[in-house]
Design an enzyme around this catalytic site. Structure first.
Site, PDB file in Angstrom:
ATOM      1  N   GLU A   1    -102.573 -61.957 -70.536  1.00  0.00           N
ATOM      2  CA  GLU A   1    -103.629 -61.911 -69.520  1.00  0.00           C
ATOM      3  C   GLU A   1    -103.056 -61.381 -68.205  1.00  0.00           C
ATOM      4  OE1 GLU A   1    -106.478 -61.498 -68.615  1.00  0.00           O
ATOM      5  OE2 GLU A   1    -107.664 -63.339 -68.745  1.00  0.00           O
ATOM      6  N   ASP A   2    -103.916 -60.815 -67.380  1.00  0.00           N
ATOM      7  CA  ASP A   2    -103.445 -60.302 -66.086  1.00  0.00           C
ATOM      8  C   ASP A   2    -103.192 -61.421 -65.090  1.00  0.00           C
ATOM      9  OD1 ASP A   2    -106.164 -60.896 -65.882  1.00  0.00           O
ATOM     10  OD2 ASP A   2    -106.740 -58.995 -64.951  1.00  0.00           O
TER      11      ASP A   2
ATOM     12  N   ASP B   1    -106.504 -67.913 -63.024  1.00  0.00           N
ATOM     13  CA  ASP B   1    -107.082 -68.357 -61.757  1.00  0.00           C
ATOM     14  C   ASP B   1    -107.601 -69.786 -61.982  1.00  0.00           C
ATOM     15  OD1 ASP B   1    -108.104 -67.943 -59.128  1.00  0.00           O
ATOM     16  OD2 ASP B   1    -109.989 -67.208 -59.881  1.00  0.00           O
TER      17      ASP B   1
ATOM     18  N   PHE C   1    -107.225 -62.574 -53.170  1.00  0.00           N
ATOM     19  CA  PHE C   1    -107.742 -61.669 -54.200  1.00  0.00           C
ATOM     20  C   PHE C   1    -106.874 -60.419 -54.267  1.00  0.00           C
ATOM     21  CE2 PHE C   1    -110.496 -58.552 -56.172  1.00  0.00           C
ATOM     22  CZ  PHE C   1    -110.950 -59.281 -57.254  1.00  0.00           C
TER      23      PHE C   1
ATOM     24  N   ARG D   1    -107.223 -50.267 -60.631  1.00  0.00           N
ATOM     25  CA  ARG D   1    -106.423 -50.648 -61.810  1.00  0.00           C
ATOM     26  C   ARG D   1    -105.172 -49.785 -61.925  1.00  0.00           C
ATOM     27  NH1 ARG D   1    -109.523 -54.177 -64.906  1.00  0.00           N
ATOM     28  NH2 ARG D   1    -111.731 -53.754 -65.109  1.00  0.00           N
TER      29      ARG D   1
HETATM   30  P1  5GP Z   1    -110.090 -67.640 -64.666  1.00  0.00           P
HETATM   31  O1  5GP Z   1    -110.987 -67.918 -65.826  1.00  0.00           O
HETATM   32  O2  5GP Z   1    -108.667 -68.082 -64.851  1.00  0.00           O
HETATM   33  O3  5GP Z   1    -110.684 -68.168 -63.381  1.00  0.00           O
HETATM   34  O4  5GP Z   1    -110.188 -66.097 -64.431  1.00  0.00           O
HETATM   35  C1  5GP Z   1    -109.334 -65.146 -64.833  1.00  0.00           C
HETATM   36  C2  5GP Z   1    -109.979 -63.802 -64.563  1.00  0.00           C
HETATM   37  O5  5GP Z   1    -110.555 -63.757 -63.246  1.00  0.00           O
HETATM   38  C3  5GP Z   1    -108.946 -62.731 -64.578  1.00  0.00           C
HETATM   39  O6  5GP Z   1    -108.752 -62.207 -65.870  1.00  0.00           O
HETATM   40  C4  5GP Z   1    -109.537 -61.714 -63.628  1.00  0.00           C
HETATM   41  O7  5GP Z   1    -110.443 -60.898 -64.310  1.00  0.00           O
HETATM   42  C5  5GP Z   1    -110.311 -62.529 -62.618  1.00  0.00           C
HETATM   43  N1  5GP Z   1    -109.521 -62.773 -61.396  1.00  0.00           N
HETATM   44  C6  5GP Z   1    -109.109 -63.967 -60.909  1.00  0.00           C
HETATM   45  N2  5GP Z   1    -108.400 -63.813 -59.773  1.00  0.00           N
HETATM   46  C7  5GP Z   1    -108.373 -62.488 -59.527  1.00  0.00           C
HETATM   47  C8  5GP Z   1    -107.767 -61.685 -58.488  1.00  0.00           C
HETATM   48  O8  5GP Z   1    -107.112 -62.141 -57.546  1.00  0.00           O
HETATM   49  N3  5GP Z   1    -107.946 -60.338 -58.614  1.00  0.00           N
HETATM   50  C9  5GP Z   1    -108.661 -59.751 -59.618  1.00  0.00           C
HETATM   51  N4  5GP Z   1    -108.759 -58.431 -59.613  1.00  0.00           N
HETATM   52  N5  5GP Z   1    -109.217 -60.471 -60.606  1.00  0.00           N
HETATM   53  C10 5GP Z   1    -109.079 -61.825 -60.568  1.00  0.00           C
END
Ligand code: 5GP
Length: 186
Positions: free
Chosen positions: A105-106, A109, A158, A171
């Site tokens: 995963e990238d 959060d 962010f 990206r």
């Molecule tokens: P989670 O379910 O852990 O809240 O969300 C993960 C997803 O939220 C990531 O795969 C991404 O798509 C998005 N996301 C959360 N924080 C960021 C951020 O700082 N930048 C970007 N571009 N996407 C984020």
């Protein structure tokens, strides 16, 4: 700063992690996964689209007979906030039953997306499920989630670049940077 995509850098507040720092961390992570999975052939699952750049570098730094699969999901909510409700847009091509799986995963959060995906893979009887993420924002966690492999822990800001987008942009930035808040308040 990497010089060849200068047009996007004007939208950033600052660069948080340089392409070179990312390269070094990804190589270290690949070496660690290679050690941890000796004698095994894990399935590496790329969560599209954000993880695609990290995934393509990580798999090339792993010295194991890995196989690859891809999953695309969408989480309901705005592009800067996750709702936790996940919809599968593209499912895996192969069965993971009995396989050692590494979900790539990238960014983690709230942790809601990966909680959903890991429990889905458990239900499908994967032998083991581990998480590898480029970035982790632990301050924002809303569910307990074990992140097995992480390159960088970052503050609650962010970020974009190296696969991460805002409205599908940024990206292709080679570094990870903090997007200027004016870009999403406009
Ligand atoms: P989670 O379910 O852990 O809240 O969300 C993960 C997803 O939220 C990531 O795969 C991404 O798509 C998005 N996301 C959360 N924080 C960021 C951020 O700082 N930048 C970007 N571009 N996407 C984020």
């Amino acid at each position: 700063m990497t010089q060849h995509v200068t047009v996007l850098y004007g939208d950033l507040d600052r660069i948080l992690i340089t392409g070179q720092e990312i390269k070094d961390a990804v190589e270290r992570l690949g070496a660690q996964i290679t050690r941890d999975y000796q004698g095994k052939s894990p399935v590496m699952i790329c969560i599209l689209k954000g993880a695609v750049v990290f995934f393509s570098d990580l798999i090339r730094s792993i010295d194991l007979p890995v196989s690859l699969d891809f999953m695309a999901i969408s989480s309901y909510g705005s592009s800067t906030k996750t709702s936790g409700v996940v919809r599968i847009l593209k499912d895996l091509d192969h069965d993971v039953a009995g396989r050692d799986v590494i979900v790539v995963e990238d960014i983690v959060d709230s942790g809601l997306t990966l909680s959903y995906i890991t429990s889905l893979l458990d239900q499908r009887a994967a032998r083991s499920v581990k998480i590898a993420t480029l970035l982790d924002k632990p301050e924002r966690r809303r569910t307990p989630l074990v992140v097995d492999y992480c390159c960088f822990t970052i503050p609650n800001e962010f970020v974009v670049g190296y696969g991460l987008d805002y409205n599908e942009k940024y990206r292709n930035l080679p570094d990870v940077g903090v997007l200027s808040p004016r870009m999403y308040s406009e």
